[in-house]
Structure formats: C-alpha cells, structure tokens
Design an enzyme around this catalytic site. Structure first.
Site: not given
Ligand code: IFM
Length: 443
Positions: A289, A291
């Site tokens: 994941n 970001y």
């Molecule tokens: O919404 C969250 C998700 O539940 C987990 N990863 C990051 C996302 C955005 O903050």
C-alpha cells in the site's frame, strides 16, 4: 519509460468492510472496535460513524455494476470479523457469511476476481475486551476465523489478503490512540505488532488447509523514510523510522527475524520460539500500500525511534497532510526487490484523499487525483523496467468512504458518494482509470 504494462497485469480497486458496508447492527452482526470507538463522543471528526457508511451492505449489486463498467479484473474487499463471528470466537453468524457469498457470486458473474482481506481493522469488541491484539489469544482466534471464512468461501475465493497495514492499526490504535481501540500503551502496542505478524503465519496455514490453489498475500503500508537534513542525527533517525515502519513487517516475512531496533524488546513483544519460523515465507506474494514518503527529524522525546515526521513545509500535500510524492513508489519497490529476494508484488492500495463537493450534479473534476495516480503508474512502470516483479495495481478506493478518525471529510473514491442519499456518481478519475485498464497502460 514504459507506458504499457505486462500481459495479464491485474487492474483493480480496493475497499474495506467498516469503511463502506454500514448495516452496523443488522442481521446478527456483533459490535466491533470501530463501532465502539466512533460511538464514543470526540473520537472521530465531526462525530461521524460507520453505522450507514456507503450502505454497501444493501447496495453491493450497484457497486459490482460500477466495477464492471470500470473494467477491473480484481476487487479487494474485507470481511467484517464481527459480522461473521459476532463475539470474535465461537458461534458463526450464517447471515454474515451469506452476505459475502452473494457478493462473491455477483463478482464472478461480472468476471471480477474477488480478493478477500480477512482483517482491515474492525476487531470484534469482545476480543478487545480481552486485550485485543495485545493478547496472544487473538492470534489463535484469528486462525479460527480464517478457517471459517476459508471453508465457507474458498470455492469462490482463491486470492486472500491476510491483514491490512499492521503498522498503521497498531501504531495509531495501540500506541497513539487516535484510532480504535484508542489504547495508548507502549507494551500493548509492541505486543500487538508481533501478534499481527504472527497472525499472518497462523492465518496462512488455515487458508492453505482449506482452499485448493490459494494465492495468499498481505497488504503492508510501505513508505521510504528520508532524513529532513543530512545531519548524522537525522540520517540515523530515518534509519530507525525505516526499521520501525517497513522492516518490522518485512524482515519477519522474508528473513525470519526482526530488525536491530526490536532486539531489546523481543521479550516484551512476546516472541516465542518457533514464532518467526511460522511467519517467514508464509505468504505467496507481497501487497504494497503506497501513499507517500516519510520525512523525519531526530527527536529524542519519541520513544523507541527518536524520530518525528517533519515534512518540508513547502511541498504540495494531499488530504491527511501527506506529501504528494509518487516517486516514492518506485523507490520502495526497487528496494524491496533488492533486499528481499525480488518477491511477487501487487500494489494493494494507492490513492489520493481530497476534500471534494459535487456542484450542479456535475462529476467531480479531480485532476489532482488523476495526476497523482498517473504519476504513480509511471513510477511503477519504471520499477518494473528495473526488475521489480509487480503483477497488479489496485486503486484505493472504488468509493468515497469512512476515512477512520477523519470521518467522511476526506474522499479517496473514484466514485463520489452523497452520504445523505448514498447516490454514487463516478468522478473524472473513474473514466481516466477505465481508459488505463482498457489500454493496459498510460496515454
Ligand atoms: O482509508 C485507508 C485504508 O483503510 C488503509 N490505507 C490507507 C487508506 C487512506 O488513508
């Protein structure tokens, strides 16, 4: 720079149970820690709760139709543990399993492969009453729950995700207390990190025992840690942040050990003989994941890591104060490939949160989100060209949804949700992503 992706590259979207389902107390579902937390005044921005969320529990058919229109081949959703086992152990709620059976059925009808995540932060409250993830017993309960779900849904679900972002729910839920269950206890936190790692080993065993041809992964929140300055103190702080945020979860899986930062804590963490052997190699692939990066400065007051996030003030930010830094995706992927034996990888989340409001029924023109996703895919393409074995990419998220302690203020969806009516309206990024999928690449 490649603009096309490998043949059979998987394109998908991700969601999570508590963030979209609603129906918090329907059809026999038990209370979970997010029900309890959001019902506690002052815990979530604006007093928001997931009681109704996007009402996906009743509108999942509409959401599957949206995904079919988007053209995705995979959909990662999570099962709500307390919907399936209301007390977190013992009796199973058949209505809960039926809901996910219907969802899986409809996904297959739409030619979308279900990717089932067993845990996306909504622990049954009854287990939290016994200490939650700080209690080793929760690991065993997770194994039982995994077995129940695997036996019930394993005919239709081959791709399994064990636990979403253990670093996030342990740090924010058991150390900082700003997320459920709202605990602020260092030793609870440190035990929870090990138990979350161990639960992956136990959960993977349970799935393999029940599901033929399973493909098992996880979803780690990975973020390159950068020093704010080139002083020795900041360089060392960044290394500790890397050990804490990334290696604490990668090393057990791929090396069967914890990084040096954990060495003095192994006893407090509750690491027992055999634990690391259970964790090492338990997954078939790594879910990433991504970001943003994490820029840190030395801070002697922060326990364990003596580092504190300190992003440059003048760089552009998305919601949640995250720096817009898509190039970090290439960096983390190349690094994982180099340091951990080039595992098979899927990007299980990537997305941008924003404050958005519909005007005059016109789709949201979310150009910044499109720019971020497009840039992320460019860097992903570069990582693949550089040898990283990335097989797929799932956007976070299909729908705007409940963004945990921020409530509904932050929107991450390709589809706008009007929370008063639950009407869904695709944004411009939805059409952009449909084009990417159709071309199997960028424009
Ligand atoms: O919404 C969250 C998700 O539940 C987990 N990863 C990051 C996302 C955005 O903050």
């Amino acid at each position: 720079m490649p603009t096309t992706f490998p043949t059979n590259f998987v394109w998908g979207v991700s969601t999570a149970s508590y963030q979209i389902e609603g129906a918090w107390n329907e059809d026999g579902k038990g209370e979970n820690i997010w029900d309890r937390f959001s019902h506690t005044p002052g815990k979530v921005a604006n007093g928001d709760t997931g009681d109704a969320a996007c009402d996906h529990y009743h509108r999942y058919g509409e959401d599957v139709a949206l995904m079919a229109r988007l053209g995705v081949s995979a959909y990662r959703f999570s099962t709500s543990w307390a919907r399936i086992q209301p007390a977190g152990k013992g009796a199973v709620n058949p209505a809960g399993l039926d809901f996910y059976r219907r969802l899986v059925h409809d996904l297959h009808q739409a030619n979308i492969e279900p990717w089932l995540c067993l845990y996306h932060w909504d622990l049954p409250q009854k287990l939290q009453n016994g200490g939650g993830w700080a209690n080793r017993d929760t690991v065993l309960r997770f194994g039982e729950y995994a077995e129940i779900v695997a036996k019930a849904l394993g005919d239709g679900v081959k791709t399994w995700v064990l636990i979403n972002e253990p670093s996030v729910f342990t740090t924010f839920g058991y150390l900082q207390g700003r997320m459920a269950p709202g605990v602020t206890d260092f030793s609870d936190f440190i035990r929870a990190t090990h138990h979350a790692n161990l639960a992956q080993g136990i959960g993977a065993q349970a799935i393999r025992a029940s599901v033929k041809d399973s493909s098992i992964g996880n979803a780690l929140s990975l973020s390159p840690a950068h020093p704010r300055s080139d002083t020795q103190a900041d360089l060392e702080a960044a290394d500790r942040m890397d050990q804490f945020w990334n290696r604490w979860y990668l090393d057990p899986l791929y090396r069967g050990s914890y990084p040096d930062l954990a060495t003095p804590l192994l006893e407090v963490m509750g690491v027992e003989p055999g634990d690391l052997g259970l964790i090492k190699g338990c997954t078939d692939w790594l879910g990433v994941n991504y970001y943003s990066r994490t820029v840190v400065s030395y801070d002697p007051d922060v326990p364990l890591i003596q580092a504190t996030p300190n992003p440059p003030p003048d760089t552009p930010k998305m919601a949640l104060g995250l720096e817009i830094y898509p190039q970090g995706l290439e960096e983390i992927l190349v690094r994982v490939a180099r340091d951990y034996g080039n595992p098979r990888i899927y990007i299980t989340e990537n997305g941008m949160g924003r404050h958005e409001e519909m005007q005059d029924d016109r789709p949201i023109a979310d150009a910044p989100r499109i720019a971020f996703l497009n840039a992320s895919l460019e860097y992903l393409g570069r990582a693949i060209a550089g040898g990283a074995d990335v097989r797929g990419y799932l956007v976070w998220s299909l729908l705007d949804n409940f963004e945990w302690d921020s409530g509904y203020a932050e929107r991450f969806g390709l589809v706008y949700v009007d929370y008063a009516t639950c009407t869904r309206t695709p944004k411009r990024s939805f059409d952009w992503y449909a084009g990417v999928i159709e071309r199997n690449g960028l424009e």
